[in-house]
Design a protein around this motif. Sequence first.
Motif, mmCIF file in Angstrom:
data_model
loop_
_atom_site.group_PDB
_atom_site.id
_atom_site.type_symbol
_atom_site.label_atom_id
_atom_site.label_comp_id
_atom_site.label_asym_id
_atom_site.label_seq_id
_atom_site.Cartn_x
_atom_site.Cartn_y
_atom_site.Cartn_z
ATOM 1 N N GLY A 1 0.838 -1.206 0.000
ATOM 2 C CA GLY A 1 0.000 0.000 0.000
ATOM 3 C C GLY A 1 0.863 1.243 0.000
ATOM 4 O O GLY A 1 2.094 1.166 -0.106
ATOM 5 N N THR A 2 0.230 2.390 0.121
ATOM 6 C CA THR A 2 0.988 3.632 0.240
ATOM 7 C C THR A 2 1.491 3.723 1.688
ATOM 8 O O THR A 2 0.987 3.006 2.569
ATOM 9 N N PRO A 3 2.450 4.611 1.967
ATOM 10 C CA PRO A 3 2.896 4.736 3.360
ATOM 11 C C PRO A 3 1.736 5.051 4.310
ATOM 12 O O PRO A 3 1.762 4.682 5.472
ATOM 13 N N GLN A 4 0.718 5.723 3.804
ATOM 14 C CA GLN A 4 -0.417 6.115 4.669
ATOM 15 C C GLN A 4 -1.410 4.973 4.882
ATOM 16 O O GLN A 4 -2.142 4.980 5.883
ATOM 17 N N THR A 5 -1.480 4.027 3.937
ATOM 18 C CA THR A 5 -2.541 3.009 4.024
ATOM 19 C C THR A 5 -2.008 1.600 4.285
ATOM 20 O O THR A 5 -2.799 0.663 4.415
ATOM 21 N N LEU A 6 -0.698 1.444 4.354
ATOM 22 C CA LEU A 6 -0.121 0.110 4.516
ATOM 23 C C LEU A 6 -0.716 -0.609 5.727
ATOM 24 O O LEU A 6 -0.780 -0.040 6.823
ATOM 25 N N GLY A 7 -1.144 -1.829 5.512
ATOM 26 C CA GLY A 7 -1.665 -2.643 6.612
ATOM 27 C C GLY A 7 -2.886 -2.034 7.292
ATOM 28 O O GLY A 7 -3.118 -2.270 8.475
ATOM 29 N N GLY A 8 -3.660 -1.208 6.560
ATOM 30 C CA GLY A 8 -4.858 -0.589 7.145
ATOM 31 C C GLY A 8 -4.520 0.510 8.129
ATOM 32 O O GLY A 8 -5.307 0.845 9.018
ATOM 33 N N ARG A 9 -3.317 1.111 7.952
ATOM 34 C CA ARG A 9 -2.852 2.126 8.904
ATOM 35 C C ARG A 9 -3.855 3.266 9.072
ATOM 36 O O ARG A 9 -4.051 3.773 10.185
ATOM 37 N N GLN A 10 -4.500 3.657 7.943
ATOM 38 C CA GLN A 10 -5.430 4.799 8.013
ATOM 39 C C GLN A 10 -6.674 4.470 8.834
ATOM 40 O O GLN A 10 -7.394 5.373 9.270
ATOM 41 N N LEU A 11 -6.939 3.156 9.046
ATOM 42 C CA LEU A 11 -8.145 2.761 9.784
ATOM 43 C C LEU A 11 -7.876 2.560 11.273
ATOM 44 O O LEU A 11 -8.794 2.415 12.073
ATOM 45 N N GLU A 12 -6.581 2.497 11.622
ATOM 46 C CA GLU A 12 -6.228 2.238 13.026
ATOM 47 C C GLU A 12 -6.608 3.425 13.907
ATOM 48 O O GLU A 12 -6.575 4.582 13.458
ATOM 49 N N ALA A 13 -6.954 3.125 15.143
ATOM 50 C CA ALA A 13 -7.374 4.180 16.064
ATOM 51 C C ALA A 13 -6.212 5.125 16.380
ATOM 52 O O ALA A 13 -5.050 4.726 16.400
ATOM 53 N N THR A 14 -6.578 6.371 16.618
ATOM 54 C CA THR A 14 -5.622 7.384 17.070
ATOM 55 C C THR A 14 -5.466 7.255 18.594
ATOM 56 O O THR A 14 -6.427 6.905 19.284
ATOM 57 N N GLN A 15 -4.271 7.537 19.075
ATOM 58 C CA GLN A 15 -4.046 7.509 20.524
ATOM 59 C C GLN A 15 -4.022 8.932 21.066
ATOM 60 O O GLN A 15 -3.272 9.776 20.556
ATOM 61 N N ILE A 16 -4.848 9.190 22.083
ATOM 62 C CA ILE A 16 -4.775 10.468 22.803
ATOM 63 C C ILE A 16 -4.131 10.131 24.149
ATOM 64 O O ILE A 16 -4.637 9.268 24.875
ATOM 65 N N SER A 17 -3.014 10.766 24.442
ATOM 66 C CA SER A 17 -2.363 10.451 25.719
ATOM 67 C C SER A 17 -2.160 11.723 26.533
ATOM 68 O O SER A 17 -1.986 12.815 25.963
ATOM 69 N N PHE A 18 -2.216 11.594 27.837
ATOM 70 C CA PHE A 18 -2.080 12.757 28.728
ATOM 71 C C PHE A 18 -1.767 12.279 30.145
ATOM 72 O O PHE A 18 -1.931 11.106 30.467
ATOM 73 N N MET A 19 -1.321 13.240 30.986
ATOM 74 C CA MET A 19 -1.060 12.963 32.410
ATOM 75 C C MET A 19 -2.049 13.792 33.246
ATOM 76 O O MET A 19 -2.445 14.882 32.816
ATOM 77 N N LEU A 20 -2.380 13.290 34.420
ATOM 78 C CA LEU A 20 -3.224 14.049 35.351
ATOM 79 C C LEU A 20 -2.582 14.002 36.730
ATOM 80 O O LEU A 20 -1.927 13.009 37.064
ATOM 81 N N ASP A 21 -2.788 15.075 37.546
ATOM 82 C CA ASP A 21 -2.287 14.943 38.914
ATOM 83 C C ASP A 21 -3.267 14.058 39.700
ATOM 84 O O ASP A 21 -4.406 13.850 39.282
ATOM 85 N N GLY A 22 -2.779 13.514 40.809
ATOM 86 C CA GLY A 22 -3.548 12.512 41.557
ATOM 87 C C GLY A 22 -4.854 13.028 42.171
ATOM 88 O O GLY A 22 -5.701 12.238 42.570
ATOM 89 N N ALA A 23 -5.025 14.358 42.177
ATOM 90 C CA ALA A 23 -6.157 14.931 42.907
ATOM 91 C C ALA A 23 -7.501 14.681 42.248
ATOM 92 O O ALA A 23 -8.528 14.809 42.887
ATOM 93 N N VAL A 24 -7.503 14.319 40.998
ATOM 94 C CA VAL A 24 -8.773 14.225 40.298
ATOM 95 C C VAL A 24 -9.249 12.763 40.200
ATOM 96 O O VAL A 24 -8.447 11.851 40.023
ATOM 97 N N ASP A 25 -10.559 12.600 40.342
ATOM 98 C CA ASP A 25 -11.140 11.251 40.336
ATOM 99 C C ASP A 25 -11.530 10.858 38.899
ATOM 100 O O ASP A 25 -12.421 11.474 38.302
ATOM 101 N N LEU A 26 -10.875 9.823 38.408
ATOM 102 C CA LEU A 26 -11.140 9.397 37.024
ATOM 103 C C LEU A 26 -12.554 8.835 36.854
ATOM 104 O O LEU A 26 -13.060 8.743 35.739
ATOM 105 N N GLN A 27 -13.162 8.455 37.970
ATOM 106 C CA GLN A 27 -14.538 7.919 37.907
ATOM 107 C C GLN A 27 -15.518 8.966 37.370
ATOM 108 O O GLN A 27 -16.599 8.628 36.895
ATOM 109 N N THR A 28 -15.112 10.236 37.463
ATOM 110 C CA THR A 28 -16.025 11.300 37.015
ATOM 111 C C THR A 28 -15.941 11.541 35.503
ATOM 112 O O THR A 28 -16.686 12.354 34.968
ATOM 113 N N LEU A 29 -15.014 10.857 34.864
ATOM 114 C CA LEU A 29 -14.916 10.990 33.391
ATOM 115 C C LEU A 29 -16.202 10.499 32.736
ATOM 116 O O LEU A 29 -16.819 9.539 33.219
#
Length: 331
Positions: A241-269
Amino acid sequence: MTRAARARTLTVMFSNSVDAAVAATDADRPEPVIRVHGLVKRYGEHEAVHGIDLVVQRGEIFAFLGPNGAGKTTTVEVLEGFRQASAGSVSVLGHDPWQAPGAWRARLGIVLQESGAEPGLTTRECVALYAGYYPAPRNIDETLALVGLSEQAGERAAKLSGGQRRRLDVALALIGDPELIFLDEPTTGFDPSARRAAWEVVDGLRRLGKTIFLTTHYMEEAERLADRIAVIAAGRIVAEGTPQTLGGRQLEATQISFMLDGAVDLQTLPPALAERLARDDSGLLRLSSTAVTADLHALSGWALERGVELGSLEVSRPTLEDVYLQLTSEE
Ligand code: ATP
């Protein structure tokens, strides 16, 4: 045949005169430059290539990727006419490479991993020597300029740096004005700036309309240069495929990554985000997303409401290397 022996064989074979009629007929055909169907190559009992198909169109830069021992060199050597296929059909510039006439070989440029330059000659003399093997060579000084060696024209080949010698190899492969160029790991061992300079040389070849068959272990190089990529693993093509579509690359999910300080409760997401969230050992949170705008909106809205910062926030697509490693590890 060793690579050095191949280089010697090339030199001898280049001296054959061109059959102009054959060249003109092939150039007029709209067929692909390379067409491989069901290629099998056995070494004794060992089958290194298990029936692969490949098509490379005129003017394409085609990258052939695969782990060590996958069958790249074997395939390339069949395409170059240095090895005979055990089965299948192979057409390169309209000929079976194993039976092609001398005129055919003059239409190919081959950049081997080992230098073909004569160490005692100057850069210009080396190129002039090779120009003499071809019926219609390119202009010597233009070719030196194309590969960025004009200033080293009077320098002995033995005194060139590794990167400059590699450029000289490219000049030697180009001097016959080939239609198809095989670049075998052209930047192995280069520092980053030499690699970028080499890529610019390849850009120049692209502008000249050359067809390039590139083997490389550098994903960044394949991504930067290739129009299309094929991945071979254990003798089989596992993706193309093209560099963009090889192996279904264009269909793969995007990753959103981040850090949080411990004070916040993830249950509220919001539950739609919470159920896709994973935390690694360093505390980095990753969200796999196929609706990035909506997810970022929900995430940043949630963070703003609670007055927390999304530290080290990154949105990343799977890299070509991620896709390649996945494809080749499956094999
Ligand atoms: P690398 O990235 O290490 O150069 P490659 O993808 O080019 O690897 P090949 O050199 O084509 O792989 O080798 C494919 C398989 O064929 C390997 O198992 C190798 O051991 C085998 N092989 C290659 N050349 C020969 C030979 N002359 N005789 C016997 N086996 C060979």
